[in-house]
Design an enzyme around this catalytic site. Structure first.
Site, PDB file in Angstrom:
ATOM      1  CB  CYS A   1      -0.947  -0.005   1.189  1.00 58.30           C
ATOM      2  SG  CYS A   1      -1.996  -1.461   1.220  1.00 58.30           S
TER       3      CYS A   1
ATOM      4  CG  HIS B   1      -3.206   3.247   1.921  1.00 59.24           C
ATOM      5  ND1 HIS B   1      -3.806   2.817   0.754  1.00 59.24           N
ATOM      6  CD2 HIS B   1      -3.254   2.203   2.792  1.00 59.24           C
ATOM      7  CE1 HIS B   1      -4.190   1.563   0.928  1.00 59.24           C
ATOM      8  NE2 HIS B   1      -3.876   1.172   2.144  1.00 59.24           N
TER       9      HIS B   1
ATOM     10  CG  ASN C   1      -6.714  -0.852   1.477  1.00 60.48           C
ATOM     11  OD1 ASN C   1      -6.014  -0.565   0.513  1.00 60.48           O
ATOM     12  ND2 ASN C   1      -6.207  -1.235   2.628  1.00 60.48           N
TER      13      ASN C   1
END
Ligand code: UT7
Length: 327
Positions: free
Chosen positions: A113, A254, A284
């Site tokens: 990520c 993020h 996500n």
């Protein structure tokens, strides 16, 4: 020469899966997912869509936004943890062929990520050293293929999508990627990983449904890590550039969990409205979450030439980092 972000693009698959739909697959509810994460839906790739398909479409949009041709690209960096094929060839090479970037080197970058944040700093290094004039950075993920759809504590969190940016060398005008801060904490590698399917624990006899080949996460541990490093990244980058939070138009983190951002804002004394969020729709999307956010912000006019933003990534590795950019 300064590395400037000259184009941004994104692509998400058409299919949008609501929390109510996920509740037909695992024992969960819209109420639990929203209250624990802020997520309302996620986009899911079609059966015939892989990371390169999403990435190529995002890349083409970023090239158009920058007003350049694929032939102008010297280097393609593709950040993903869900490549088309395990290990080889790189997904970047598949995108290179698809978009016709005949003059480009191409490679994947694995920082989960944090991939886009790591990629921006890598692109900057190439551009500012003079080794490349134009870098195409892509974050593309298809987590729907690696989550365990029987594990409600993880499958509700992720979505599929891609985003891309063009980074080019331009005379310094006080704009560009001004500073980055990248760190890793490999001692916590097993708090978010795929236990099997690599050279440590190969799958036996082509067993592709082995539960250990899906993503495993110690959610609480990653949550605590994320809150603490968010504050560390913001403080460090502001100090390095001698700025205050008022000098930053938006923090583009993020997009993992709204509670992580709320907790970091409280702990760091940062106004919550500094954080741009879109995880309600997209969930996500790992290395794609920051460029998808940047694309949305640019198109809606939230950011434009002269805006100062801070991107922040954190995830498996564990990895974390941020970039301070004036567009
Ligand atoms: O890119 C970085 C990616 N990682 C992350 O963003 C993850 C960071 N961690 C988190 O966001 C949170 O830890 C989670 C959202 C994963 C979990 O939230 P939590 O408040 O820490 O929940 P928990 O793991 O402590 O679980 C609380 C309860 C448990 O039930 P019991 O044992 O108390 O009866 C879980 O079984 O919630 C249950 N639970 C669920 N219930 C309904 C876990 N997932 C679900 C679910 N639906 N989807």
């Amino acid at each position: 020469m300064q590395a400037q972000v000259t184009g941004i693009g994104a692509y998400v698959p058409e299919r949008r899966m609501s929390n109510d739909e996920i509740a037909t697959i695992v024992d969960t509810s819209d109420e639990w997912i929203r209250s624990h994460t802020g997520i309302g839906s996620r986009h899911i790739a079609a059966d015939d869509e892989a990371a390169s398909d999403l990435g190529a479409r995002a890349a083409e949009r970023a090239l158009t936004d920058a007003g350049i041709s694929a032939l102008d690209v010297d280097m393609i960096l593709l950040a993903t943890s869900t490549p088309d094929y395990p290990g080889l060839p790189s997904t970047a090479c598949i995108v290179q062929d698809r978009i016709g970037a005949e003059n480009a080197a191409a490679m994947d970058l694995v920082a989960a990520c944090s991939g886009f944040v790591y990629g921006l700093e890598t692109a900057r290094a190439y551009v500012e050293s003079g080794l490349a004039k134009t870098v195409l950075l892509i974050g593309s993920e298809v987590y729907s293929r690696i989550v365990n759809w029987k594990d409600r504590s993880t499958c509700v969190l992720f979505g599929d999508g891609a985003g891309a940016a063009v980074i080019q060398a331009q005379e310094s005008t006080g704009t560009g990627i001004r500073a980055s801060y990248l760190r890793s904490r490999g001692s916590d590698a097993k708090s978010l990983y795929r236990p099997a399917g690599g050279s440590r624990t190969p799958l036996a006899d082509g067993d592709t449904t082995d539960e250990r080949s899906f993503l495993y996460m110690d959610g609480r541990r990653v949550y605590n890590f994320a809150v603490s490093v968010l504050v560390e990244i913001i403080t460090t980058l502001l100090e390095r550039e001698q700025l205050t939070i008022d000098d930053i138009d938006y923090i583009v983190p993020h997009q993992a969990n709204i509670r992580i951002l709320d907790a970091a804002a409280r702990r760091g004394g940062i106004p919550k409205d500094k954080f741009f969020t879109n995880l309600e729709e997209f969930a996500n999307t790992s290395a794609a979450s920051i460029p998808i956010a940047l694309d949305q912000m640019k198109r809606s006019g939230l950011i434009s030439s002269g805006s100062t933003i801070m991107t922040i990534g954190f995830g498996s590795g564990l990895t974390f980092g941020g970039n301070l950019i004036t567009l």
